[in-house]
Design an enzyme around this catalytic site. Structure first.
Site, PDB file in Angstrom:
ATOM      1  CB  CYS A  36       8.495   9.684  54.079  1.00 14.55           C
ATOM      2  SG  CYS A  36       7.662   8.564  55.230  1.00 14.55           S
ATOM      3  CB  CYS A  75       7.542  10.705  57.608  1.00 12.73           C
ATOM      4  SG  CYS A  75       7.962   9.072  57.038  1.00 12.73           S
ATOM      5  CG  ASP A  76       8.164  14.476  55.957  1.00 12.95           C
ATOM      6  OD1 ASP A  76       8.472  14.276  57.142  1.00 12.95           O
ATOM      7  OD2 ASP A  76       8.961  14.312  55.007  1.00 12.95           O
TER       8      ASP A  76
HETATM    9  P1  FAD Z   1      18.158   3.213  57.489  1.00 12.37           P
HETATM   10  O1  FAD Z   1      17.587   4.320  58.290  1.00 12.37           O
HETATM   11  O2  FAD Z   1      17.943   3.216  56.026  1.00 12.37           O
HETATM   12  O3  FAD Z   1      19.701   3.135  57.823  1.00 12.37           O
HETATM   13  C1  FAD Z   1      20.568   2.222  57.249  1.00 12.37           C
HETATM   14  C2  FAD Z   1      21.980   2.684  57.461  1.00 12.37           C
HETATM   15  O4  FAD Z   1      22.866   1.647  57.069  1.00 12.37           O
HETATM   16  C3  FAD Z   1      22.368   3.912  56.655  1.00 12.37           C
HETATM   17  O5  FAD Z   1      22.976   4.865  57.492  1.00 12.37           O
HETATM   18  C4  FAD Z   1      23.381   3.401  55.650  1.00 12.37           C
HETATM   19  O6  FAD Z   1      24.366   4.351  55.386  1.00 12.37           O
HETATM   20  C5  FAD Z   1      23.976   2.200  56.404  1.00 12.37           C
HETATM   21  N1  FAD Z   1      24.526   1.226  55.474  1.00 12.37           N
HETATM   22  C6  FAD Z   1      24.007   0.828  54.282  1.00 12.37           C
HETATM   23  N2  FAD Z   1      24.828  -0.068  53.694  1.00 12.37           N
HETATM   24  C7  FAD Z   1      25.889  -0.223  54.523  1.00 12.37           C
HETATM   25  C8  FAD Z   1      27.076  -0.999  54.457  1.00 12.37           C
HETATM   26  N3  FAD Z   1      27.319  -1.812  53.424  1.00 12.37           N
HETATM   27  N4  FAD Z   1      27.983  -0.922  55.471  1.00 12.37           N
HETATM   28  C9  FAD Z   1      27.726  -0.118  56.536  1.00 12.37           C
HETATM   29  N5  FAD Z   1      26.625   0.633  56.652  1.00 12.37           N
HETATM   30  C10 FAD Z   1      25.718   0.581  55.659  1.00 12.37           C
HETATM   31  N6  FAD Z   1       9.855   6.988  59.748  1.00 12.37           N
HETATM   32  C11 FAD Z   1       9.103   7.303  60.836  1.00 12.37           C
HETATM   33  O7  FAD Z   1       8.748   6.414  61.614  1.00 12.37           O
HETATM   34  N7  FAD Z   1       8.780   8.603  61.119  1.00 12.37           N
HETATM   35  C12 FAD Z   1       9.141   9.640  60.324  1.00 12.37           C
HETATM   36  O8  FAD Z   1       8.794  10.806  60.586  1.00 12.37           O
HETATM   37  C13 FAD Z   1       9.947   9.336  59.182  1.00 12.37           C
HETATM   38  N8  FAD Z   1      10.357  10.331  58.349  1.00 12.37           N
HETATM   39  C14 FAD Z   1      11.091  10.006  57.229  1.00 12.37           C
HETATM   40  C15 FAD Z   1      11.473  11.025  56.372  1.00 12.37           C
HETATM   41  C16 FAD Z   1      12.207  10.735  55.233  1.00 12.37           C
HETATM   42  C17 FAD Z   1      12.609  11.870  54.318  1.00 12.37           C
HETATM   43  C18 FAD Z   1      12.559   9.377  54.935  1.00 12.37           C
HETATM   44  C19 FAD Z   1      13.372   9.061  53.696  1.00 12.37           C
HETATM   45  C20 FAD Z   1      12.158   8.360  55.780  1.00 12.37           C
HETATM   46  C21 FAD Z   1      11.414   8.662  56.933  1.00 12.37           C
HETATM   47  N9  FAD Z   1      10.980   7.652  57.785  1.00 12.37           N
HETATM   48  C22 FAD Z   1      10.262   7.967  58.918  1.00 12.37           C
HETATM   49  C23 FAD Z   1      11.276   6.242  57.525  1.00 12.37           C
HETATM   50  C24 FAD Z   1      12.467   5.807  58.382  1.00 12.37           C
HETATM   51  O9  FAD Z   1      13.507   6.740  58.201  1.00 12.37           O
HETATM   52  C25 FAD Z   1      12.939   4.422  57.992  1.00 12.37           C
HETATM   53  O10 FAD Z   1      11.859   3.517  58.072  1.00 12.37           O
HETATM   54  C26 FAD Z   1      14.048   3.952  58.917  1.00 12.37           C
HETATM   55  O11 FAD Z   1      15.083   4.903  58.975  1.00 12.37           O
HETATM   56  C27 FAD Z   1      14.607   2.613  58.459  1.00 12.37           C
HETATM   57  O12 FAD Z   1      15.587   2.259  59.372  1.00 12.37           O
HETATM   58  P2  FAD Z   1      16.701   1.155  59.066  1.00 12.37           P
HETATM   59  O13 FAD Z   1      17.427   0.993  60.346  1.00 12.37           O
HETATM   60  O14 FAD Z   1      16.095  -0.028  58.445  1.00 12.37           O
HETATM   61  O15 FAD Z   1      17.661   1.749  57.969  1.00 12.37           O
END
Ligand code: FAD
Ligand code: NDP
Length: 313
Positions: A137, A140-141
């Protein structure tokens, strides 16, 4: 029977939990057990410092931010279970959810907040330098001190790769866009953006094969996939922009998805093709993919659930 079940534990799932709990809907959230290869808490648990989430002027570590969101969900009254939802039956209401424990639960409404997983290449040295020079990302980083005024590499040839490479040119001395073919997949407008940027150099037909360095990444062994020739280049950053995999396989084709497998939502809402099922966060957003946008759509999902349950007792 549950009134609302939230599947997923990133910023989207927890925001939906906070709002539905405060609306007295007594939500139950399944946080997953390494679902999609990610620990409970979601993608932010795989990173270090978050500097762009409002309210934390000194920054906050990704895992700590997620611990706090979890605490807030519980404080507001949400119940959280560390289980993965393996499959669903959405053919009739109440919906049925089948868990990895073998149990089945029923719900009148469901919020899908299962996120997406950034694809990685798993090259030699990747584990050692993950978050020590290797990231998925750039937005982000990219501004971290280890990347400032350095030569950085972005892998990929799609719109994300160009967006990330362009973003990095604001702080890097040079960005090498490394693509495995000799033409970009990105839209023409985005391609022009890359070609016109004097800080972006494109390395065609090339992939990284090994990450090297002491404590932090300092060079990459690369390979020309046409000639097979290997060489080494200096680089302090390797950013993967080779796509994401939305965690939608468990939906079993019961909800309409787009070509890339993301849940389709009615624009401006979190409504899916199934009445009573709502989607928020990265699982339905391949464009913005940020913690704050995920949290924002988690709030929208909670409000959409509240309206739905008011109308369908
Ligand atoms: P996710 O964070 O993807 O979480 C989904 C969760 O659902 C996971 O824990 C998964 O295990 C769970 N899940 C999946 N399937 C199932 C199931 N069937 N049953 C139960 N649970 C399940 N964004 C920023 O704004 N700032 C940053 O600095 C930043 N840094 C990042 C760094 C990295 C390395 C990455 C990869 C991403 C970064 N992001 C950052 C982006 C940010 O992390 C994502 O946009 C955000 O986390 C998405 O949130 P979400 O709630 O949609 O899902
Ligand atoms: P894409 O799937 O479009 O592109 C992925 C890129 O990574 C491709 O160039 C692909 O190569 C390359 N790749 C995939 N796997 C590997 C691998 N193992 N090794 C090396 N290279 C690899 O993903 P994006 O994230 O770029 O875009 C996803 C969607 O989001 C698209 O629809 C895009 O248009 C959209 N988007 C739009 C934006 C905008 O309009 N501003 C910004 C960001 C995304 P190859 O080409 O050879 O297959």
């Amino acid at each position: 029977m549950e009134s609302v079940i939230i599947i997923g534990s990133g910023p989207a799932g927890h925001t939906a939990a906070i709002y539905t709990a405060r609306a007295s809907l007594n939500p139950l959230l399944f946080e997953g057990m390494m679902a999609g290869g990610i620990a409970a808490g979601g993608q932010l648990t795989t990173t270090t410092e978050i500097e762009n989430f409002p309210g934390f002027p000194e920054g906050i570590s990704g895992p700590e931010l997620m611990v706090r969101m979890r605490e807030q969900s519980m404080k507001c009254g949400a119940r959280i279970k560390t289980q993965t939802v393996e499959r669903l039956d959405l053919s009739k209401r109440p919906f049925s959810l089948f868990l990895d424990s073998g149990e089945t639960v029923e719900a009148r409404a469901i919020v899908v907040a299962t996120g997406a997983t950034a694809r990685r290449m798993n090259i030699l040295g990747e584990e050692k330098f993950w978050q020590r020079g290797i990231s998925a990302c750039a937005v982000c980083d990219g501004a971290l001190p280890i990347f400032r005024n350095k030569v950085l590499v972005v892998v990929g040839g799609g719109d994300s790769a160009i967006e990330e490479a362009s973003h990095l040119t604001k702080t890097a001395s040079k960005v090498i866009l490394m693509h495995r073919r000799d033409e970009l997949r990105a839209s023409k407008a985005m391609q022009k953006r890359a070609f016109d940027n004097p800080k972006i150099e494109i390395l065609w037909n090339t992939i990284p094969v090994e990450a090297k360095g002491e404590k932090f990444l300092s060079s990459l062994k690369i390979k020309n996939v046409k000639t097979g020739e290997e060489s080494e280049i200096a680089s302090s950053g390797l950013f993967y922009a080779i796509g994401h995999t939305p965690n939608t396989a468990f939906l079993g084709g019961q909800i309409e998805l787009d070509d890339a497998g993301y849940v389709k939502t009615v624009p401006g809402s979190t409504l899916t093709s199934v009445k009573g099922v709502f989607a928020c966060g990265d699982v339905q957003d391949k464009r913005y993919r940020q913690a704050i946008t995920s949290a924002g759509s988690g709030c929208m999902a909670a409000l959409d659930v509240e309206h739905f349950l008011n109308d369908h007792t």
